[in-house]
Design a protein around this motif. Structure first.
Motif, PDB file in Angstrom:
ATOM      1  N   ARG A 118       0.835  -1.206   0.000  1.00  0.00           N
ATOM      2  CA  ARG A 118       0.000   0.000   0.000  1.00  0.00           C
ATOM      3  C   ARG A 118       0.870   1.257   0.000  1.00  0.00           C
ATOM      4  O   ARG A 118       0.564   2.238  -0.678  1.00  0.00           O
ATOM      5  CB  ARG A 118      -0.937   0.008   1.205  1.00  0.00           C
ATOM      6  CG  ARG A 118      -2.120  -0.926   1.052  1.00  0.00           C
ATOM      7  CD  ARG A 118      -3.195  -0.648   2.087  1.00  0.00           C
ATOM      8  NE  ARG A 118      -2.726  -0.615   3.456  1.00  0.00           N
ATOM      9  CZ  ARG A 118      -2.629  -1.674   4.244  1.00  0.00           C
ATOM     10  NH1 ARG A 118      -2.986  -2.865   3.809  1.00  0.00           N
ATOM     11  NH2 ARG A 118      -2.202  -1.562   5.485  1.00  0.00           N
ATOM     12  N   PHE A 130      -0.904  11.161   2.296  1.00  0.00           N
ATOM     13  CA  PHE A 130      -2.272  10.745   2.606  1.00  0.00           C
ATOM     14  C   PHE A 130      -2.284   9.329   3.173  1.00  0.00           C
ATOM     15  O   PHE A 130      -3.011   9.032   4.110  1.00  0.00           O
ATOM     16  CB  PHE A 130      -3.153  10.827   1.360  1.00  0.00           C
ATOM     17  CG  PHE A 130      -3.210  12.199   0.775  1.00  0.00           C
ATOM     18  CD1 PHE A 130      -3.851  13.230   1.453  1.00  0.00           C
ATOM     19  CD2 PHE A 130      -2.612  12.473  -0.438  1.00  0.00           C
ATOM     20  CE1 PHE A 130      -3.900  14.509   0.927  1.00  0.00           C
ATOM     21  CE2 PHE A 130      -2.658  13.741  -0.980  1.00  0.00           C
ATOM     22  CZ  PHE A 130      -3.299  14.760  -0.290  1.00  0.00           C
ATOM     23  N   GLN A 131      -1.465   8.448   2.610  1.00  0.00           N
ATOM     24  CA  GLN A 131      -1.389   7.063   3.081  1.00  0.00           C
ATOM     25  C   GLN A 131      -0.893   7.008   4.521  1.00  0.00           C
ATOM     26  O   GLN A 131      -1.470   6.318   5.348  1.00  0.00           O
ATOM     27  CB  GLN A 131      -0.453   6.256   2.166  1.00  0.00           C
ATOM     28  CG  GLN A 131      -0.105   4.871   2.683  1.00  0.00           C
ATOM     29  CD  GLN A 131      -1.273   3.907   2.686  1.00  0.00           C
ATOM     30  OE1 GLN A 131      -2.218   4.083   1.923  1.00  0.00           O
ATOM     31  NE2 GLN A 131      -1.221   2.907   3.522  1.00  0.00           N
ATOM     32  N   LYS A 133      -0.878   9.342   6.759  1.00  0.00           N
ATOM     33  CA  LYS A 133      -1.799   9.991   7.696  1.00  0.00           C
ATOM     34  C   LYS A 133      -2.908   9.019   8.088  1.00  0.00           C
ATOM     35  O   LYS A 133      -3.323   8.951   9.230  1.00  0.00           O
ATOM     36  CB  LYS A 133      -2.397  11.249   7.064  1.00  0.00           C
ATOM     37  CG  LYS A 133      -3.338  11.992   7.970  1.00  0.00           C
ATOM     38  CD  LYS A 133      -3.804  13.266   7.303  1.00  0.00           C
ATOM     39  CE  LYS A 133      -4.905  13.947   8.034  1.00  0.00           C
ATOM     40  NZ  LYS A 133      -4.648  14.500   9.287  1.00  0.00           N
ATOM     41  N   ARG A 134      -3.346   8.217   7.122  1.00  0.00           N
ATOM     42  CA  ARG A 134      -4.418   7.261   7.371  1.00  0.00           C
ATOM     43  C   ARG A 134      -3.925   6.049   8.154  1.00  0.00           C
ATOM     44  O   ARG A 134      -4.590   5.558   9.039  1.00  0.00           O
ATOM     45  CB  ARG A 134      -5.000   6.823   6.026  1.00  0.00           C
ATOM     46  CG  ARG A 134      -6.311   6.121   6.139  1.00  0.00           C
ATOM     47  CD  ARG A 134      -6.943   5.823   4.793  1.00  0.00           C
ATOM     48  NE  ARG A 134      -5.958   5.266   3.886  1.00  0.00           N
ATOM     49  CZ  ARG A 134      -5.824   5.655   2.614  1.00  0.00           C
ATOM     50  NH1 ARG A 134      -6.574   6.594   2.123  1.00  0.00           N
ATOM     51  NH2 ARG A 134      -4.924   5.088   1.843  1.00  0.00           N
ATOM     52  N   LYS A 135      -2.775   5.515   7.838  1.00  0.00           N
ATOM     53  CA  LYS A 135      -2.213   4.328   8.488  1.00  0.00           C
ATOM     54  C   LYS A 135      -0.819   4.667   9.008  1.00  0.00           C
ATOM     55  O   LYS A 135       0.175   4.372   8.362  1.00  0.00           O
ATOM     56  CB  LYS A 135      -2.088   3.176   7.487  1.00  0.00           C
ATOM     57  CG  LYS A 135      -3.393   2.648   6.986  1.00  0.00           C
ATOM     58  CD  LYS A 135      -3.898   1.608   7.917  1.00  0.00           C
ATOM     59  CE  LYS A 135      -5.127   0.967   7.308  1.00  0.00           C
ATOM     60  NZ  LYS A 135      -5.844   0.202   8.238  1.00  0.00           N
TER      61      LYS A 135
END
Length: 178
Positions: A118, A130-131, A133-135
């Protein structure tokens, strides 16, 4: 103060009016040291991001000089500007992504490989911020759930080492090619 000026060759042939500045290269080299020391775990360098900020300020100074010179000569093209960025950055980006993918294939467990895939996809699409920040961290929820699924193990501190060993021994057999 004597500053050495000389012309660059291959990579900067499109900038004949911009001489090489050894002093700026030296500042950029110094700016990355806190980042390297932070990632190496050297104590006292918890703010490695400051080096990144300084590096970006210096790079911005150089780019502003380039764009300003082209604007003065009425030669600026946004497409040509981004083309130069792509030609300079993409080869290194793709080389690092390929090297990391090979290392990940050889070294990571399946759960970690899923997270890495990912991250790699986000990097390829320039969406890493963005990745992440999310995970933010694989060691939090998903990895703990994987360890909890092993019969007889709980996520307590006392059993984390034995859970990891059990998870590692079960995962090696399920790895493609391994």
């Amino acid at each position: 103060m004597n500053i050495e000026y000389r012309r660059r060759s291959i990579s900067d042939a499109s900038r004949p009016d911009m001489p090489y500045r050894a002093d700026i290269d030296g500042l950029r080299a110094i700016a990355i040291l806190p980042v390297v020391f932070y990632h190496a775990g050297v104590s006292g360098f918890g703010g490695g991001f400051v080096g990144v900020d300084v590096f970006f300020v210096i790079s911005g100074f150089l780019m502003a000089g380039l764009v300003g010179g082209e604007l003065e000569r009425n030669e600026f093209s946004l497409i040509r500007f981004y083309e130069r960025r792509i030609r300079r950055i993409f080869p290194a980006l793709f080389a690092v992504m390929i090297a990391c993918a090979v290392a990940a294939w050889l070294l990571l467990m399946p759960v970690e490989m899923e997270y890495f895939a990912r991250s790699l996809k986000a990097a390829a699409m320039f969406g890493s911020n963005f990745q992440f920040k999310r995970k933010p961290d694989i060691s939090t929820s998903r990895r703990r759930r994987s360890l909890c699924c092993i019969p007889g193990h709980s996520p307590s501190k006392s059993s984390s080492i034995s859970s990891s060993r059990c998870f590692l021994s079960q995962s090696i057999g399920s790895r493609p090619g391994g």
